[in-house]
Design a protein around this motif. Structure first.
Motif, PDB file in Angstrom:
ATOM      1  N   GLU A  67      -9.284 -29.671 -44.629  1.00 57.50           N
ATOM      2  CA  GLU A  67     -10.345 -30.601 -44.243  1.00 57.50           C
ATOM      3  C   GLU A  67     -11.445 -30.665 -45.287  1.00 57.50           C
ATOM      4  O   GLU A  67     -11.972 -31.746 -45.585  1.00 57.50           O
ATOM      5  CB  GLU A  67     -10.929 -30.200 -42.879  1.00 57.50           C
ATOM      6  CG  GLU A  67      -9.987 -30.444 -41.701  1.00 57.50           C
ATOM      7  CD  GLU A  67     -10.627 -30.079 -40.369  1.00 57.50           C
ATOM      8  OE1 GLU A  67     -11.778 -29.582 -40.386  1.00 57.50           O
ATOM      9  OE2 GLU A  67      -9.990 -30.288 -39.332  1.00 57.50           O
ATOM     10  N   THR A 146     -23.769 -32.174 -46.074  1.00 57.50           N
ATOM     11  CA  THR A 146     -23.937 -30.733 -45.889  1.00 57.50           C
ATOM     12  C   THR A 146     -23.806 -30.022 -47.234  1.00 57.50           C
ATOM     13  O   THR A 146     -23.219 -30.551 -48.181  1.00 57.50           O
ATOM     14  CB  THR A 146     -22.886 -30.173 -44.924  1.00 57.50           C
ATOM     15  OG1 THR A 146     -21.578 -30.313 -45.524  1.00 57.50           O
ATOM     16  CG2 THR A 146     -22.921 -30.903 -43.591  1.00 57.50           C
ATOM     17  N   THR A 286     -24.631 -35.208 -36.280  1.00 61.98           N
ATOM     18  CA  THR A 286     -24.391 -33.824 -35.892  1.00 61.98           C
ATOM     19  C   THR A 286     -22.916 -33.487 -36.079  1.00 61.98           C
ATOM     20  O   THR A 286     -22.047 -34.281 -35.708  1.00 61.98           O
ATOM     21  CB  THR A 286     -24.780 -33.611 -34.414  1.00 61.98           C
ATOM     22  OG1 THR A 286     -26.131 -34.042 -34.235  1.00 61.98           O
ATOM     23  CG2 THR A 286     -24.654 -32.155 -34.029  1.00 61.98           C
ATOM     24  N   ASN A 287     -22.611 -32.337 -36.674  1.00 57.83           N
ATOM     25  CA  ASN A 287     -21.225 -31.929 -36.960  1.00 57.83           C
ATOM     26  C   ASN A 287     -20.479 -33.040 -37.693  1.00 57.83           C
ATOM     27  O   ASN A 287     -19.554 -33.660 -37.159  1.00 57.83           O
ATOM     28  CB  ASN A 287     -20.493 -31.566 -35.663  1.00 57.83           C
ATOM     29  CG  ASN A 287     -21.162 -30.430 -34.913  1.00 57.83           C
ATOM     30  OD1 ASN A 287     -21.631 -29.468 -35.520  1.00 57.83           O
ATOM     31  ND2 ASN A 287     -21.232 -30.548 -33.594  1.00 57.83           N
ATOM     32  N   PRO A 288     -20.867 -33.312 -38.947  1.00 55.13           N
ATOM     33  CA  PRO A 288     -20.385 -34.510 -39.628  1.00 55.13           C
ATOM     34  C   PRO A 288     -18.981 -34.426 -40.237  1.00 55.13           C
ATOM     35  O   PRO A 288     -18.436 -35.453 -40.630  1.00 55.13           O
ATOM     36  CB  PRO A 288     -21.417 -34.692 -40.741  1.00 55.13           C
ATOM     37  CG  PRO A 288     -21.828 -33.294 -41.073  1.00 55.13           C
ATOM     38  CD  PRO A 288     -21.837 -32.552 -39.762  1.00 55.13           C
ATOM     39  N   LEU A 289     -18.400 -33.234 -40.339  1.00 47.52           N
ATOM     40  CA  LEU A 289     -17.149 -33.096 -41.082  1.00 47.52           C
ATOM     41  C   LEU A 289     -16.062 -34.020 -40.548  1.00 47.52           C
ATOM     42  O   LEU A 289     -15.414 -34.757 -41.306  1.00 47.52           O
ATOM     43  CB  LEU A 289     -16.667 -31.637 -41.048  1.00 47.52           C
ATOM     44  CG  LEU A 289     -15.447 -31.309 -41.932  1.00 47.52           C
ATOM     45  CD1 LEU A 289     -15.717 -31.661 -43.383  1.00 47.52           C
ATOM     46  CD2 LEU A 289     -15.056 -29.846 -41.791  1.00 47.52           C
ATOM     47  N   ILE A 290     -15.830 -34.006 -39.214  1.00 49.04           N
ATOM     48  CA  ILE A 290     -14.777 -34.842 -38.630  1.00 49.04           C
ATOM     49  C   ILE A 290     -15.096 -36.332 -38.743  1.00 49.04           C
ATOM     50  O   ILE A 290     -14.245 -37.130 -39.169  1.00 49.04           O
ATOM     51  CB  ILE A 290     -14.503 -34.428 -37.171  1.00 49.04           C
ATOM     52  CG1 ILE A 290     -13.819 -33.053 -37.150  1.00 49.04           C
ATOM     53  CG2 ILE A 290     -13.635 -35.462 -36.460  1.00 49.04           C
ATOM     54  CD1 ILE A 290     -13.590 -32.484 -35.761  1.00 49.04           C
ATOM     55  N   GLU A 374     -10.464 -39.303 -33.916  1.00 45.02           N
ATOM     56  CA  GLU A 374     -11.692 -40.025 -34.273  1.00 45.02           C
ATOM     57  C   GLU A 374     -11.360 -41.285 -35.075  1.00 45.02           C
ATOM     58  O   GLU A 374     -11.987 -42.338 -34.895  1.00 45.02           O
ATOM     59  CB  GLU A 374     -12.609 -39.111 -35.087  1.00 45.02           C
ATOM     60  CG  GLU A 374     -13.946 -39.729 -35.476  1.00 45.02           C
ATOM     61  CD  GLU A 374     -14.878 -39.941 -34.298  1.00 45.02           C
ATOM     62  OE1 GLU A 374     -15.833 -40.727 -34.442  1.00 45.02           O
ATOM     63  OE2 GLU A 374     -14.645 -39.335 -33.223  1.00 45.02           O
TER      64      GLU A 374
END
Length: 484
Positions: A67, A146, A286-290, A374
């Motif tokens: 990822e 990030t 918020t929690n941007p990776l996905i 997603e």
């Protein structure tokens, strides 16, 4: 030319014959123009697909490493390389106006000097852009990415500096060859390089486990192979008199050339950066990776579909500039109608394809179920975007062929950055629709821009544009003709 003959024959005394000839004449004119268009656009589409697929296949292989590798490559390719790509392609697009109109006017000798001037300008621009690559980690953090993604993408950006300079030479060569309709040569070169790229990407990234280092090696090498092969063709064949060797004239009249190049760059960059911003803003969620991975996959497919439109963009740009240079203003109007109908029809098919495969295509890019889910949620917005892709770049191609870069730049600023971007931020953050809200706002800007471009194109006096093209060829060719 058939396109210059009247559709109606007012001297024909037979009403019945007149009625028979009208639809037949229209069909013949459409078919004739379609052949001219596809001779340029067909190979151009395949060429752009091959070149764009260099990054697409690299993304696919990187996505199967992990990822973070996927996010690092996607952010660098979209934000850093995408930033440079927009500037370099935009500045190189000045040749679409100048070379196309000069070729249409029969002033072939001017093309080689235009090419060299563009090289000088784009190489200088590449040097100016080097700090963006070097300082990409803090730039990306400032944009909201990030620390983890910024460091990985920044490290990869340093490895991709050779690609930046390949852009500087490749894009002017492309426009030089396109204006002469030598698109089959470009296609053969791009297809050959793509086959080699796929094999060596698999070998270095997955088989040997080199990860992003392997991705950098294969991408840089592939882009430079394209440049070397295309330039070798120009030198060996002399490009039917368009290339007569290096000349000091490349450094003459640079100021005016830079002005047109900058106008072209601003026009195109405002479009490319607009979608690049989508990835950047998503990184602030918020929690941007996905979400970043999902958006990146969608943008990759959107870009892949966009290569079809860019192929048509090249086709109509060449048709418009050539016909304006030759003074055939009636042919221009009909060519715009033909390419618009053709491209929108393909756009509808692309939209249907995206919607029907939305549960399957994400798994080609990632092994993560969360990212795939997603991505599927965003498929509806992707389908709308690919439909808009079928018309908006075509109208931009008309603008480049006619030399309207400055006007389109102002339109883009208003539609994209004054309306679309604020709407996306409002929907995404204030109303908490996330990535879907951000993307929806940006789509609104594209819709508004497309409507305005339709109006501008519809009310254009093409006879006047042809007269301006003649003046432009005389202006830019004067010093060349005098010194040669």
């Amino acid at each position: 030319m058939a396109v210059d003959t009247p559709l109606l024959d007012n001297n024909n005394s037979s009403t019945h014959s007149d009625e028979d000839e009208k639809p037949l004449s229209l069909v013949r004119r459409f078919g004739s123009e379609s052949k001219k268009l596809w001779k340029i656009a067909g190979p151009a589409i395949l060429t752009m697909l091959c070149q764009y697929s260099l990054g697409t296949f690299t993304l696919i292989f990187a996505g199967h490493v992990g990822e973070l590798d996927l996010a690092a490559f996607a952010v660098e390719n979209t934000c850093i390389a995408g930033f440079a790509f927009g500037i370099m392609l935009g500045m190189g697009s000045a040749l679409e106006t100048l070379c196309g109109q000069a070729f249409g006017a029969g002033q072939t000798r001017m093309l080689g000097v235009y090419l060299q001037r563009s090289w000088v300008i784009l190489f200088t621009t590449a040097l100016i852009l080097v700090p963006v690559y070097v300082w990409s980690p803090p730039i990306l953090r400032l944009m909201g990415q990030t620390t983890e993604i910024s460091k990985a993408a920044g490290r990869f950006a340093l490895w991709m500096l050779p690609q930046l300079f390949a852009y500087a030479f490749n894009f002017p060569i492309q426009k030089f060859l396109q204006s002469q309709r030598k698109v089959h040569v470009m296609l053969r070169i791009a297809a050959t390089v793509l086959v080699l790229h796929i094999f060596f990407s698999w070998l270095l990234i997955l088989k040997l486990g080199w990860g992003l280092i392997g991705a950098a090696i294969t991408l840089n090498t592939s882009w430079w192979l394209i440049v070397i092969a295309q330039f070798s063709y120009i030198v060996i064949t002399k490009s039917d008199g368009a290339w007569s060797g290096f000349s000091w004239l490349a450094f003459a009249d640079l100021f005016g050339f830079v002005k047109l190049s900058l106008a072209s760059a601003v026009m195109l960059c405002l479009e490319i950066w607009y979608l690049m911003i989508l990835v950047v803003i998503t990184g602030r969620l918020t929690n941007p990776l996905i979400p970043v991975d999902a958006i990146s996959i969608c943008m990759t497919l959107n870009g892949l579909d966009g290569m079809i439109a860019i192929g048509f963009n090249a086709g109509i740009s060449v048709r418009v500039s050539n016909e304006l240079g030759a003074g055939n203003f009636r042919a221009v109007r009909f060519a715009v109608w033909v390419v618009s109908i053709t491209s929108v029809s393909i756009g509808v098919l692309a939209m249907i394809l995206v919607l029907s495969t939305r549960d399957y295509f994400p798994h080609l890019f990632t092994t993560s179920d969360a990212v795939a889910k997603e991505t599927t949620k965003l498929a509806a917005l992707l389908s709308v975007t690919v439909l808009l892709n079928s018309l908006q770049p075509i109208l931009s191609g008309v603008a480049v062929g006619a030399g309207w870069q400055s006007l389109i730049a102002y339109i883009n600023i208003g539609c994209y950055y004054i309306i679309g971007l604020p709407a996306g931020i409002l929907l995404g953050f204030t109303f908490h629709f996330g990535a879907e809200g951000i993307w929806s706002g940006l789509i609104g800007g594209v819709v508004l821009q497309t409507i305005i471009l339709i109006i501008v194109t519809s009310v254009t006096n093409w006879k006047k544009e042809a007269e301006q093209a003649e003046g432009r060829v005389k202006k830019w060719g004067g010093s060349i003709a005098y010194e040669q």
